[in-house]
Design a protein around this motif. Structure first.
Motif, mmCIF file in Angstrom:
data_model
loop_
_atom_site.group_PDB
_atom_site.id
_atom_site.type_symbol
_atom_site.label_atom_id
_atom_site.label_comp_id
_atom_site.label_asym_id
_atom_site.label_seq_id
_atom_site.Cartn_x
_atom_site.Cartn_y
_atom_site.Cartn_z
ATOM 1 N N ASP A 78 33.633 40.950 55.385
ATOM 2 C CA ASP A 78 34.818 41.203 56.211
ATOM 3 C C ASP A 78 36.086 41.056 55.391
ATOM 4 O O ASP A 78 37.018 41.855 55.527
ATOM 5 N N PHE A 79 36.117 40.014 54.538
ATOM 6 C CA PHE A 79 37.315 39.752 53.732
ATOM 7 C C PHE A 79 36.909 39.261 52.342
ATOM 8 O O PHE A 79 35.839 38.678 52.151
ATOM 9 N N VAL A 80 37.810 39.524 51.391
ATOM 10 C CA VAL A 80 37.661 38.996 50.037
ATOM 11 C C VAL A 80 38.913 38.199 49.713
ATOM 12 O O VAL A 80 40.029 38.691 49.902
ATOM 13 N N VAL A 81 38.728 36.970 49.258
ATOM 14 C CA VAL A 81 39.847 36.146 48.799
ATOM 15 C C VAL A 81 39.867 36.252 47.279
ATOM 16 O O VAL A 81 38.884 35.912 46.609
ATOM 17 N N GLN A 82 40.986 36.739 46.743
ATOM 18 C CA GLN A 82 41.028 37.057 45.315
ATOM 19 C C GLN A 82 42.462 37.071 44.829
ATOM 20 O O GLN A 82 43.398 37.295 45.592
ATOM 21 N N ASN A 83 42.627 36.847 43.526
ATOM 22 C CA ASN A 83 43.936 36.927 42.900
ATOM 23 C C ASN A 83 44.289 38.394 42.657
ATOM 24 O O ASN A 83 43.414 39.219 42.393
ATOM 25 N N THR A 84 45.580 38.705 42.734
ATOM 26 C CA THR A 84 46.018 40.092 42.546
ATOM 27 C C THR A 84 45.568 40.651 41.212
ATOM 28 O O THR A 84 45.121 41.786 41.102
ATOM 29 N N ASN A 85 45.670 39.847 40.135
ATOM 30 C CA ASN A 85 45.349 40.313 38.796
ATOM 31 C C ASN A 85 43.955 39.877 38.354
ATOM 32 O O ASN A 85 43.682 39.808 37.156
ATOM 33 N N PHE A 86 43.100 39.558 39.322
ATOM 34 C CA PHE A 86 41.731 39.128 39.038
ATOM 35 C C PHE A 86 41.678 37.834 38.236
ATOM 36 O O PHE A 86 40.669 37.533 37.593
ATOM 37 N N VAL A 87 42.764 37.075 38.232
ATOM 38 C CA VAL A 87 42.756 35.779 37.548
ATOM 39 C C VAL A 87 42.024 34.777 38.430
ATOM 40 O O VAL A 87 42.247 34.723 39.643
ATOM 41 N N PRO A 88 41.132 33.966 37.854
ATOM 42 C CA PRO A 88 40.366 33.014 38.674
ATOM 43 C C PRO A 88 41.251 31.958 39.327
ATOM 44 O O PRO A 88 42.399 31.737 38.923
ATOM 45 N N PHE A 89 40.698 31.297 40.321
ATOM 46 C CA PHE A 89 41.437 30.265 41.049
ATOM 47 C C PHE A 89 40.540 29.046 41.248
ATOM 48 O O PHE A 89 39.307 29.137 41.161
ATOM 49 N N PRO A 90 41.127 27.863 41.537
ATOM 50 C CA PRO A 90 40.358 26.617 41.592
ATOM 51 C C PRO A 90 39.363 26.569 42.759
ATOM 52 O O PRO A 90 39.543 27.224 43.789
ATOM 53 N N ARG A 91 38.364 25.735 42.593
ATOM 54 C CA ARG A 91 37.336 25.535 43.623
ATOM 55 C C ARG A 91 37.945 24.955 44.901
ATOM 56 O O ARG A 91 37.442 25.188 46.006
#
Length: 855
Positions: A531-544
């Motif tokens: 249904d949804f994807v949580v992601q950074n605009t530039n595909f940069v990873p994010f913390p747990r």
């Protein structure tokens, strides 16, 4: 002859001005790109050389990250004590530098740069080599205090006493700004946040006993290589990377080199287009000037000038044109470089114009390009001038070469075109991407050359069709305009060729980008089931931490984590392939629709197993059950068994080579410390998608680096990435159109001069000024549209062949942007009208009697 040449050049300086503009643009982009890249390189050379320690000890990195994993390599902080005991080491300090953190203000807005530069968290440990100095406030003391750089503070309105949120891999925390630092050297555009050393270790690295590097400065009398050798012997030469100040500066410059190369190659691309289109303009200008000087050249021949003297006279005029154009272009290039430097300043990279570097290669390149373009373009007209007979002095002025057959062009154009067509057919039928791309490049070059050569042959049949309605719509005026365009096919073909080049480029790239967009849309529809994807605009990873906040959000049903990691795979055919592998949690089938040639998701994500793209596997001799040695970042190794083969490049749309993915547990075992690349979310039973989106956006409000995307948002993200390439193509088109307009203006202006007597006679028998202007405008429009038709036809062929190359990478959809093509044709007609305004106005203001008496 020299006097005659100089007088001729000065007599026609107005007519040569537009040709000089093409040379100026070509040289300006070449000179500007070289000056800018040299200036930035020299500036950063000084920055890195002045700030690097005598010896830097860093973790050994065996793999390059094509896509960011969020992993920060570290080494033991205890190495400081061991390095301090090395003979010749005067000062030793540990460094903590972490890129990719996010810092938000009290309104949850990011205070980091918006240009793609990183936000860097580092420990405050000032030395004489520090690139910053504390200019207000005090040094950070304790876990809740930080310093911020002055540029970021000014741009984001942050001051001493403000509270910021720092979001790092170990978790997020609040800090207070207690001081501001100012760059003493070039600000590379990043945002810098300084912590005290213990805080940087625990809150940025999550380990009080870790550091990202160790800096060692040499005592007096000890050279950097000597100190490096001693430190390496003490700490383990094979365990860590050891670099002297020069080596560290060179490494830093190499990392920056990709950014500089992009700017340089883009500008050189503009220069290439300007050169190519400018050649047509100069050829046309000299051809027309020589045609108008037939009697003059005949008189010179009658007075004793031989062929070489006449040819040398024309080439001398070209030399003078190139000399003037290159000189003005070099000056314009300096201005362009200054403008780029100022632009970089607006983007956060503060480079001083006073430090501008103009190396010897810049003026040499400027004059080589300027003189080379004009010499190459003027050579054929010069040969034609040398062929003028002394008897031409006794005849009325005529247009040289109008009646000559085009048989040579027909034969040459057919041969080159056949070779180009064969290359494009080979591209369309090739099975390997590398060979297909090579054949595409060869086919594009040959078909472009063939179209330029054969352009005059196409003038009569195509313009008869394009201007077929002119007599019915505009009567005798329309008929005369059509015949004027047909009068000299060589001239019309050369004039239209300038516009054709740009439009062929935009046509081909428009088809390619539309096909890419459609292919990605189809792939996203086919593979993305969440249904949804949580992601950074530039595909940069994010913390747990963000993942856990999402998991606890009301309405979240299923959640699937994914991470990325660089790997090197040793394949059965002996190849060592570096790529990026993805790791997923087991419920992957609930959020993605993956088609398997063999195996299934459960097998692919099992412990010690992996999946791979079927075509890639076949190319390298991999089968289900094959054991593949895998090397991870930091030197960890594993042997994974191929348990599934997919028929798509990758399950997540990144398109990484080999489409390899594993279970997240396997990835975290061999590549620990990575961050989340994306989180896939499905709504719980009874929760609508709109409600879940609202809840997720509320949860993620404190985390400005991530966004919630549904299927449509994800498609738009991909379209935006592709649009960046299109904007560059449109910019190139704009430059080509500017020069093409100059060419049409020049052709019409010289044509008006050439037809002065004819225009006077037409006016004498009743042609009004309005009718005359309309006739010239219609002639201009039909030439411009002719160039557009040729360019778009060629571009469509290129675009279709480019799509065949993309199909080898899984992008199978073909899309023709008909709206863009129609808009380009209409725009070409407008270009024709605009280009004809001044020549038509000048023609309509001629004195009728003076025009009739003109020779």
């Amino acid at each position: 002859m020299l006097k005659a040449t100089l007088r001729s050049f000065l007599a026609h300086k107005g007519r040569l001005l537009l040709s000089a503009l093409a040379v100026i643009l070509s040289v300006a982009f070449v000179a500007g790109s070289l000056i800018f890249s040299d200036t930035v390189s020299r500036t950063f050379d000084r920055l890195f050389a002045s700030t690097a320690a005598d010896v830097t000890v860093s973790p050994k990195e065996n793999l390059d990250e094509a896509l960011p994993s969020g992993f920060t390599p570290t080494l033991p902080a205890a190495l400081v004590d061991r390095a301090a005991k090395v003979e010749g080491a005067e000062t030793v300090r540990l460094d903590v530098d972490v890129e990719g953190i996010t810092v938000a203000d009290e309104d949850n807005e990011s205070v980091g740069p918006t240009t793609g530069a990183p936000t860097i968290g580092t420990n405050w440990n000032p030395t004489e080599r520090s690139p910053v100095e504390l200019t207000s406030g005090h040094a950070p003391e304790g876990p809740d205090q930080v310093l911020i750089d002055a540029d970021t503070a000014d741009n984001k309105d942050v001051g001493i006493g403000d509270t910021l949120s720092v979001i790092a891999a170990p978790g997020s925390f609040k800090v207070e700004v207690v001081g501001v630092v100012t760059f003493t050297t070039t600000n590379p555009g990043a945002a810098l946040i300084f912590f005290d050393t213990p805080t940087a270790q625990t809150r940025l690295l999550g380990d009080a006993d870790a550091a990202t590097s160790i800096s060692v400065d040499a005592a007096e009398g000890v050279s950097d290589p000597q100190l490096k050798q001693r430190v390496a012997a003490a700490l383990g030469a094979d365990t860590y990377d050891f670099r002297t100040a020069d080596e560290q500066a060179e490494s830093d410059v190499e990392q920056l080199g990709g950014f500089l190369d992009i700017i340089k190659y883009v500008m050189l691309g503009f220069a290439g287009v300007a050169v190519l289109v400018g050649v047509f303009l100069i050829v046309n200008t000299f051809s027309m000037l020589i045609a108008q000087r037939t009697r003059e050249l005949g008189l010179l021949r009658a007075l004793g000038a031989d062929r070489r003297q006449v040819r040398r006279s024309v080439l001398t005029e070209a030399f003078l044109l190139g000399l003037v154009g290159a000189s003005l272009g070099l000056a314009t290039g300096i201005g362009l470089a200054i403008g780029l430097i100022e632009l970089m300043g607006l983007l956060g990279m503060n480079i001083r114009s006073a430090d501008m570097v103009i190396g010897w290669a810049t003026p040499v390149s400027a004059y080589v390009v300027g003189l080379g373009v004009t010499f190459v373009a003027a050579y054929l007209p010069a040969r034609r001038a040398a062929a003028v007979s002394p008897m031409a002095a006794l005849a009325d002025a005529e247009i040289a070469g109008v009646g000559r057959p085009l048989r040579v062009r027909a034969v040459l154009g057919t041969v080159v075109g056949a070779l180009g067509a064969a290359a494009l057919v080979g591209c369309a039928t090739a099975s390997q991407t590398s060979s297909a791309a090579s054949l595409l490049g060869l086919g594009v070059l040959l078909t472009l050359i063939a179209t330029v050569i054969a352009g005059p042959l196409l003038v009569r049949p195509v313009i008869r069709v394009l201007g077929g309605a002119f007599p019915a719509l505009f009567g005798s005026i329309g008929r005369m305009s059509q015949r004027n365009a047909l009068r000299n096919p060589r001239r019309t073909g050369a004039t239209a060729a300038a516009l054709m080049v740009g439009l062929a480029l935009v046509g081909g790239m428009s088809v390619a980008s539309a096909s890419m967009t459609k292919s990605f849309d189809e792939q996203i529809d086919k593979t993305l089931g969440a249904d949804f994807v949580v992601q950074n605009t530039n595909f940069v990873p994010f913390p747990r931490e963000i993942t856990e906040k999402v998991r606890d959000t009301e309405g979240v049903g299923l959640l699937v984590r994914s991470q990325l990691a660089p790997i090197a795979a040793r394949l059965p055919d002996g190849d060592r392939v570096e790529t990026t592998a993805a790791g997923y949690e087991p419920p992957l089938d609930e959020v993605a629709n993956i088609t398997y040639a063999q195996g299934d998701t459960a097998a692919a994500l099992a412990d010690g197993r992996m999946a791979m793209d079927r075509d890639f596997a076949q190319d390298h001799g991999v089968r289900v059950g094959s054991t593949i040695p895998i090397e991870f970042q930091g030197g960890r190794t594993a042997e994974l068994t191929v348990a599934a083969l997919t028929d798509q490049d990758s399950a997540d749309g990144f398109g990484t080579q080999g489409g390899m993915y594993v279970g997240l547990g396997t990835l975290e075992r061999y590549a620990p410390g990575g961050q989340e690349s994306a989180v896939y979310v499905n709504a719980a039973s009874g929760t609508s998608a709109d409600d879940l989106r609202a809840n997720l956006e509320k949860t993620l409000d404190p985390y400005p680096q991530v966004q919630v995307r549904d299927l449509a948002d994800y498609k738009q993200l991909v379209r935006d990435q592709i649009a960046v390439l299109l904007y560059l193509v449109y910019a190139l088109l704009g430059l080509a159109i500017v020069i093409a307009v100059l060419g049409v203006v020049n052709t019409l202006a010289l044509s008006v001069v050439e037809r002065t007597r004819e225009i006077g006679l037409l006016r004498a028998i009743g042609l009004s000024r309005v009718q005359l202007r309309r006739m010239i405008r219609l002639e201009s429009v039909v030439i411009a549209v002719f160039g557009a038709v040729l360019g778009l036809a060629l571009g469509l062929v290129w675009g279709v062949c480019t799509q065949q190359v993309l199909a080898l990478q899984g992008m199978n959809a073909l899309a023709i942007p008909w709206g863009t093509i129609v808009a380009v044709v209409i725009g070409s007609a407008v270009v024709g009208i605009v280009a004809a305004l001044l020549p038509a106005l000048r023609a309509s203001r001629m004195n009728v009697l003076a025009a009739i008496a003109h020779e």
